[in-house]
Structures are given as structure tokens and as C-alpha cells.
Scaffold this motif. Structure first.
Motif, PDB file in Angstrom:
ATOM      1  N   LYS A   1       0.830  -1.199   0.000  1.00 28.74           N
ATOM      2  CA  LYS A   1       0.000   0.000   0.000  1.00 28.74           C
ATOM      3  C   LYS A   1       0.869   1.255   0.000  1.00 28.74           C
ATOM      4  O   LYS A   1       0.518   2.272  -0.598  1.00 28.74           O
ATOM      5  CB  LYS A   1      -0.925  -0.002   1.212  1.00 28.74           C
ATOM      6  CG  LYS A   1      -1.951   1.136   1.190  1.00 28.74           C
ATOM      7  CD  LYS A   1      -2.926   1.024   2.350  1.00 28.74           C
ATOM      8  CE  LYS A   1      -3.966   2.135   2.277  1.00 28.74           C
ATOM      9  NZ  LYS A   1      -4.931   2.060   3.401  1.00 28.74           N
ATOM     10  N   GLU A   2       2.030   1.161   0.653  1.00 25.56           N
ATOM     11  CA  GLU A   2       2.942   2.300   0.691  1.00 25.56           C
ATOM     12  C   GLU A   2       3.394   2.687  -0.712  1.00 25.56           C
ATOM     13  O   GLU A   2       3.456   3.866  -1.056  1.00 25.56           O
ATOM     14  CB  GLU A   2       4.157   1.965   1.558  1.00 25.56           C
ATOM     15  CG  GLU A   2       5.151   3.109   1.693  1.00 25.56           C
ATOM     16  CD  GLU A   2       6.356   2.743   2.535  1.00 25.56           C
ATOM     17  OE1 GLU A   2       7.286   3.566   2.637  1.00 25.56           O
ATOM     18  OE2 GLU A   2       6.364   1.621   3.095  1.00 25.56           O
TER      19      GLU A   2
ATOM     20  N   GLU B   1       0.613   4.438  -2.452  1.00 23.12           N
ATOM     21  CA  GLU B   1       0.488   5.817  -1.985  1.00 23.12           C
ATOM     22  C   GLU B   1       1.544   6.713  -2.631  1.00 23.12           C
ATOM     23  O   GLU B   1       1.269   7.879  -2.967  1.00 23.12           O
ATOM     24  CB  GLU B   1       0.603   5.848  -0.465  1.00 23.12           C
ATOM     25  CG  GLU B   1      -0.601   5.233   0.244  1.00 23.12           C
ATOM     26  CD  GLU B   1      -0.381   5.058   1.735  1.00 23.12           C
ATOM     27  OE1 GLU B   1       0.797   5.115   2.179  1.00 23.12           O
ATOM     28  OE2 GLU B   1      -1.378   4.840   2.456  1.00 23.12           O
ATOM     29  N   LYS B   2       2.735   6.170  -2.828  1.00 23.16           N
ATOM     30  CA  LYS B   2       3.782   6.933  -3.506  1.00 23.16           C
ATOM     31  C   LYS B   2       3.374   7.245  -4.941  1.00 23.16           C
ATOM     32  O   LYS B   2       3.629   8.343  -5.449  1.00 23.16           O
ATOM     33  CB  LYS B   2       5.101   6.152  -3.485  1.00 23.16           C
ATOM     34  CG  LYS B   2       5.753   6.046  -2.123  1.00 23.16           C
ATOM     35  CD  LYS B   2       7.047   5.234  -2.194  1.00 23.16           C
ATOM     36  CE  LYS B   2       7.703   5.125  -0.823  1.00 23.16           C
ATOM     37  NZ  LYS B   2       8.935   4.297  -0.867  1.00 23.16           N
TER      38      LYS B   2
ATOM     39  N   VAL C   1       0.304   7.586  -6.071  1.00 22.95           N
ATOM     40  CA  VAL C   1      -0.731   8.620  -6.016  1.00 22.95           C
ATOM     41  C   VAL C   1      -0.099   9.991  -5.830  1.00 22.95           C
ATOM     42  O   VAL C   1      -0.484  10.975  -6.489  1.00 22.95           O
ATOM     43  CB  VAL C   1      -1.733   8.334  -4.871  1.00 22.95           C
ATOM     44  CG1 VAL C   1      -2.650   9.527  -4.645  1.00 22.95           C
ATOM     45  CG2 VAL C   1      -2.560   7.092  -5.193  1.00 22.95           C
ATOM     46  N   THR C   2       0.881  10.069  -4.931  1.00 22.99           N
ATOM     47  CA  THR C   2       1.572  11.337  -4.682  1.00 22.99           C
ATOM     48  C   THR C   2       2.279  11.831  -5.940  1.00 22.99           C
ATOM     49  O   THR C   2       2.227  13.029  -6.280  1.00 22.99           O
ATOM     50  CB  THR C   2       2.584  11.178  -3.539  1.00 22.99           C
ATOM     51  OG1 THR C   2       1.903  10.763  -2.344  1.00 22.99           O
ATOM     52  CG2 THR C   2       3.310  12.488  -3.267  1.00 22.99           C
TER      53      THR C   2
ATOM     54  N   GLU D   1      -0.218  13.120  -8.461  1.00 20.16           N
ATOM     55  CA  GLU D   1      -0.720  14.418  -8.038  1.00 20.16           C
ATOM     56  C   GLU D   1       0.268  15.517  -8.418  1.00 20.16           C
ATOM     57  O   GLU D   1      -0.132  16.619  -8.844  1.00 20.16           O
ATOM     58  CB  GLU D   1      -0.954  14.413  -6.534  1.00 20.16           C
ATOM     59  CG  GLU D   1      -1.574  15.711  -6.006  1.00 20.16           C
ATOM     60  CD  GLU D   1      -1.849  15.655  -4.519  1.00 20.16           C
ATOM     61  OE1 GLU D   1      -2.276  16.680  -3.958  1.00 20.16           O
ATOM     62  OE2 GLU D   1      -1.638  14.583  -3.927  1.00 20.16           O
TER      63      GLU D   1
ATOM     64  N   PHE E   1      -6.724   7.664  -6.895  1.00 20.14           N
ATOM     65  CA  PHE E   1      -6.995   7.154  -5.561  1.00 20.14           C
ATOM     66  C   PHE E   1      -6.667   5.659  -5.538  1.00 20.14           C
ATOM     67  O   PHE E   1      -6.458   5.028  -6.587  1.00 20.14           O
ATOM     68  CB  PHE E   1      -8.452   7.391  -5.156  1.00 20.14           C
ATOM     69  CG  PHE E   1      -9.458   6.672  -6.014  1.00 20.14           C
ATOM     70  CD1 PHE E   1      -9.915   5.402  -5.680  1.00 20.14           C
ATOM     71  CD2 PHE E   1      -9.950   7.265  -7.172  1.00 20.14           C
ATOM     72  CE1 PHE E   1     -10.843   4.744  -6.470  1.00 20.14           C
ATOM     73  CE2 PHE E   1     -10.874   6.611  -7.973  1.00 20.14           C
ATOM     74  CZ  PHE E   1     -11.318   5.348  -7.624  1.00 20.14           C
ATOM     75  N   ILE E   2      -6.633   5.088  -4.341  1.00 22.30           N
ATOM     76  CA  ILE E   2      -6.255   3.676  -4.166  1.00 22.30           C
ATOM     77  C   ILE E   2      -7.511   2.851  -3.917  1.00 22.30           C
ATOM     78  O   ILE E   2      -8.382   3.236  -3.127  1.00 22.30           O
ATOM     79  CB  ILE E   2      -5.282   3.514  -2.985  1.00 22.30           C
ATOM     80  CG1 ILE E   2      -3.992   4.283  -3.258  1.00 22.30           C
ATOM     81  CG2 ILE E   2      -4.974   2.041  -2.736  1.00 22.30           C
ATOM     82  CD1 ILE E   2      -3.060   4.342  -2.067  1.00 22.30           C
TER      83      ILE E   2
ATOM     84  N   SER F   1      -8.393  -1.277  -3.119  1.00 26.22           N
ATOM     85  CA  SER F   1      -7.835  -2.605  -2.858  1.00 26.22           C
ATOM     86  C   SER F   1      -8.707  -3.677  -3.499  1.00 26.22           C
ATOM     87  O   SER F   1      -9.932  -3.575  -3.523  1.00 26.22           O
ATOM     88  CB  SER F   1      -7.716  -2.858  -1.351  1.00 26.22           C
ATOM     89  OG  SER F   1      -8.989  -2.851  -0.737  1.00 26.22           O
TER      90      SER F   1
ATOM     91  N   TYR G   1      -3.153  -3.356  -4.267  1.00 27.67           N
ATOM     92  CA  TYR G   1      -3.595  -1.972  -4.156  1.00 27.67           C
ATOM     93  C   TYR G   1      -3.468  -1.310  -5.527  1.00 27.67           C
ATOM     94  O   TYR G   1      -2.370  -1.082  -6.021  1.00 27.67           O
ATOM     95  CB  TYR G   1      -2.768  -1.242  -3.109  1.00 27.67           C
ATOM     96  CG  TYR G   1      -2.924  -1.841  -1.727  1.00 27.67           C
ATOM     97  CD1 TYR G   1      -3.986  -1.481  -0.910  1.00 27.67           C
ATOM     98  CD2 TYR G   1      -2.026  -2.800  -1.272  1.00 27.67           C
ATOM     99  CE1 TYR G   1      -4.139  -2.047   0.344  1.00 27.67           C
ATOM    100  CE2 TYR G   1      -2.170  -3.377  -0.022  1.00 27.67           C
ATOM    101  CZ  TYR G   1      -3.233  -3.002   0.781  1.00 27.67           C
ATOM    102  OH  TYR G   1      -3.399  -3.569   2.016  1.00 27.67           O
TER     103      TYR G   1
ATOM    104  N   VAL H   1      -4.039   1.755  -8.179  1.00 28.64           N
ATOM    105  CA  VAL H   1      -4.146   3.202  -8.266  1.00 28.64           C
ATOM    106  C   VAL H   1      -5.025   3.528  -9.465  1.00 28.64           C
ATOM    107  O   VAL H   1      -4.651   3.261 -10.607  1.00 28.64           O
ATOM    108  CB  VAL H   1      -2.761   3.856  -8.410  1.00 28.64           C
ATOM    109  CG1 VAL H   1      -2.905   5.363  -8.580  1.00 28.64           C
ATOM    110  CG2 VAL H   1      -1.895   3.523  -7.200  1.00 28.64           C
TER     111      VAL H   1
END
Length: 448
Positions: free
Chosen positions: A201-202, A205-206, A208-209, A212, A219-220, A222, A231, A233
Motif C-alpha cells: 500500500k505504501e 500511496e507513492k 498517487v503522490t 498528483e 486514488f487507491i 484494494s 492496491y 491506483v
């Protein structure tokens, strides 16, 4: 248009193997998805499958069946293998055909559309003297959807979303090749742009960042694949395929090479269907059930009254159970291992050519066994005693282990990852057809 859909191999012939997968299983899964999309989404298309389960069937039987049925197109689904060193997608028409033939032109459409969504290397358009290409009286195409002994290709094959995407690519090609017309009451197709799928998930999230920072919202979400959480994206969901492709290009221009599009028939996918209970009220009448079956197969046996009667007695949604029977028997055409004289409408005990499953003396008894087997899965209550127990596998069920139709996945059918969804898709089509028929009757009354 009459489409003969041929999942390669089956039964004692597993086809290519590698990375814990068998070609016969991947080919069947993709083919069943193709059939579901076509039957859900298009008017005036009939589909016959060489097999709908894991059975053995000779090449001659397949082509003879297609020729006798007078199919308009023969589509054979396969996977490839070559010592683990090759990868990618390729397809074949017969070696005697020119590149200007109608078969080649049809193939051009399918090849282009499949390559848009399959995330595989393009190995090109090829020709061969394969039996299914040579002995068919109609245009025929054989697709090789990746190399099962290649680690990267096999990793894709293991994902249901990839197989769904590949199926959609085949259908998109068929639509363009044969000018198929979408049903007016068809639910909207959504095209979701997936900008990466991660075990961590980390890492998601990277991603997604990073997106952006490139001005792309995401967005994520699952998902569970073969018991493993991934996960994803998601960078947009579009009803227009062209808009989805534009977003996909934006994502790739941002340096994301592993992005792809997932096509889903409406937003109501597995998550939305997961709570639809097996227990409950039957809404459609016996006549409406029979009418829908005969729209697909005019020779279909009339079973509606039994599904209505036994469904109401046991508290089972009899009309959805009827849809399950249509799925299991290919709308009572019995193109799988179970034969019509068995009166086994739900595949009870059928595992292959050597075990065709249970037999029942009458259609009524066969439906009763089906409803009782559903009761075993959906309820822990004692079986009501008005009717005798005719389900030979009732006591083998883990009582109450599947309260919803999606809950039957991996239990009633193995691996059966989309088994419940397929049943509910047929049921949805039954509802749409019934509504449309009623609207036509009302219009006739109003105009008279």
C-alpha cells in the motif's frame, strides 16, 4: 450474427502449462467472459460454445458443430508456451488466405482492439494450417493470449481483471468487424484507468503522490486476487472509451509505463453484487422465465413452473436459480459434459467426461435437487419435509457456507472466480428483457 466460441483444449488435454496454470483453464475463463459481455451488451448475436466446462472434445467435433450450426464466425481462444523465453500476443488465420480476404480484415479489427488492452508484446498477425482454421466453413481466427510459461505473461493471466480486459478486447474487435449493435437497455460500460497495481500500500500511496505532482488525480482501491490483496491506483473512470484512452496516454506521458484500462459493465461489479442473497422472493413468473430462455434457445424445455414452485417453498430466489440453470446448461442446449437426459440443470456432481454428474428421472426432480442444493448452501435450517430429499450431494455441503450468489464462487464451481457474477448477469438480462416485453405490450394496448 452467430458466433462460435471455442476455448482451446479441455478435459484430459490441458494444453500448455506453466507457472501453476493450465491453458485449458485460462482459455475457458476468457471465453466465458466473452460470451457474457456479448450476450449482455449486443442485440442480434447468438453464441455457441464448444465447451462451457472442463471436458474433452475433439477438434473435428468442434468444427463439425460450428459448420452444422452455420456459424458466421469461429473464434478459438488459446495461450502459448515456448521454454519460458518467449512472450506476447499473436493470432492466426489459415495459411491459404490472402491479406485482403474478409477473414484477414476481420482479424485486423480484433488484433488492433486486443492489443490495446492486453499489456502484451505484439508478436504480429500470422498464418497456419491449424485444423480449426482449415476445416471451418466460415471465417475463423485463433488467438494466442500470452505465453503461460513466461513469468511476466503468467502473472497477468492470474489476474481476473486482465482476463476480463482481454475478453473485452476480443468483443471490441468483434463489434467493429461485424458492426454489432449495442442493446438500448444495456448498462453503461465504464473504462477505468489503472495507473499501477501494488502488493504494498505504501508503494501505491507513492504512486498517487507522484501523479498528483503531475496534475493527475487518483486514488487507491484494494482488490483481492487469488487470496492476495493488491492496491490499485485508479486515475479515472469514464463511460467513453476514447476519454479513457486519452487519460491513459496522459498517465503514460507522466512516465507510468505499467498503466492500463479495465473495462467493466457498469459500476455494479462484484462489490455491488456481493450482498445479493440466495434466499428471498422470486419476482419473475414461470412464463417470463420460459419466455426469456426461448429467446435464446427456441427449443428450451419449460422449467419455469418448477423453479417458481420450489423456489417459493424453500425460500430460494427461484428466478435467479433459473438463471443459474441457464448458465450451467448454455440455455438448455447442454454443450458441456452433462446431457439432456440427465435432467441435471445445475451440474450437480459433474467434474469431467469421466464423471458427468447426477441423473434425475424427471425435469421436476432435477429442479427440486437444484433448489435443495442451494438451500444447503444458503441456510443452516432443517430441510422442510414436504418433498423428499433428491439432492445426492446435500450432506456434502458445508451448511450455510454461501448465503449469496457471489458466495458460490469457488464452491459450486472451481475455480469459479466469476461464477456468481455470471449468474447475476444473466438474471439482470432476464429482468431487462421482461421489462422491455411489458413495455411493448403496454404500447400495443395504448395504440389500439
Amino acid at each position: 450474427m452467430k458466433l462460435y466460441l471455442d476455448p482451446g483444449h479441455g478435459g484430459s488435454d490441458p494444453g500448455a502449462q506453466g507457472n501453476g496454470l493450465k491453458e485449458k483453464d485460462i482459455a475457458l475463463d476468457i471465453a466465458l467472459r466473452i460470451r457474457t459481455i456479448v450476450m449482455n451488451s449486443y442485440d442480434n448475436v447468438e453464441v455457441m460454445m464448444s465447451r462451457t466446462s472442463d471436458i474433452s472434445k475433439s477438434l473435428r467435433d468442434r468444427t463439425n458443430e460450428a459448420n452444422t450450426w452455420r456459424a458466421d464466425y469461429y473464434l478459438s481462444i488459446h495461450c502459448n508456451a515456448y521454454n519460458g523465453s518467449a512472450s506476447g500476443y499473436e493470432d492466426y488465420i489459415h495459411s491459404s488466405l490472402s491479406d485482403s480476404s474478409s477473414t484477414a480484415k476481420y482479424r485486423d479489427f480484433l488484433h488492433t482492439e486486443i492489443m490495446k488492452v492486453n499489456q502484451l508484446n505484439n508478436r504480429g498477425k500470422k498464418k497456419a494450417n491449424f485444423h480449426v482454421l482449415r476445416e471451418t466453413a466460415m471465417s475463423a481466427l485463433l488467438t494466442e493470449n500470452g505465453f503461460i510459461d513466461n513469468g511476466q505473461d503468467a502473472a497477468l493471466m492470474k489476474e481476473p481483471s486482465w482476463r476480463q480486459n482481454v475478453a473485452q478486447g476480443h468483443v471490441n474487435g468483434l463489434e467493429k468487424a461485424f458492426n454489432l449493435k449495442r442493446k438500448t437497455n444495456d448498462s453503461t460500460m465504464f473504462y477505468k484507468v489503472i495507473a499501477g497495481s501494488f502488493k504494498s500500500k505504501e508503494n501505491a500511496e507513492k504512486r498517487v503522490t507522484y501523479l498528483e505532482s503531475q496534475g493527475i488525480e487518483s486514488f487507491i482501491k484494494s482488490v483481492t486476487i487469488y487470496g492476495e490483496t493488491r492496491y490499485r491506483v485508479q486515475a479515472g473512470s469514464f463511460s467513453s472509451k476514447e476519454n479513457a484512452e486519452k487519460r491513459l496516454q496522459e498517465v503514460k506521458n507522466a512516465g507510468i509505463d505499467d498503466a492500463y484500462i479495465v473495462a467493466e459493465n457498469g459500476e455494479s461489479n462484484q462489490e455491488d453484487q456481493s450482498g445479493y442473497s440466495i434466499l428471498g422472493q422470486t419476482f419473475l413468473s414461470s412464463a417470463q422465465m420460459n419466455q426469456y430462455a426461448k429467446e435464446i434457445n427456441p427449443s428450451a424445455l419449460e422449467l419455469g413452473k418448477y423453479y417458481l414452485t420450489f423456489g417459493e417453498y424453500y425460500g430460494i430466489k427461484g428466478d435467479v436459480a433459473f438463471a443459474q440453470a441457464m448458465h450451467e446448461t448454455d440455455f438448455l442446449r447442454f454443450t458441456g459434459v452433462v446431457q439432456p437426459n440427465q435432467n441435471n440443470f445445475c451440474g450437480l456432481g459433474a467434474t469431467g467426461p469421466d464423471e458427468p454428474g447426477a441423473s434425475f428421472s424427471t425435469p421436476r426432480e432435477g429442479v427440486l435437487a437444484h433448489i435443495q442444493h442451494l438451500f444447503a448452501y444458503a441456510s443452516t435450517k432443517r430441510l422442510p419435509n414436504e418433498y423428499p430429499l433428491v439432492d445426492p450431494r446435500f450432506d456434502l455441503v458445508n451448511r450455510g457456507s454461501a448465503s449469496t450468489w457471489i458466495g458460490l464462487n469457488g464452491k459450486w464451481a472451481v475455480p469459479g472466480e466469476q461464477y456468481g457474477q455470471s449468474i447475476l448477469n444473466i438474471y439482470e438480462r432476464m429482468i431487462h428483457s421482461t421489462i422491455q416485453n411489458l413495455e411493448e405490450i403496454i404500447q400495443e394496448i395504448q395504440s389500439s
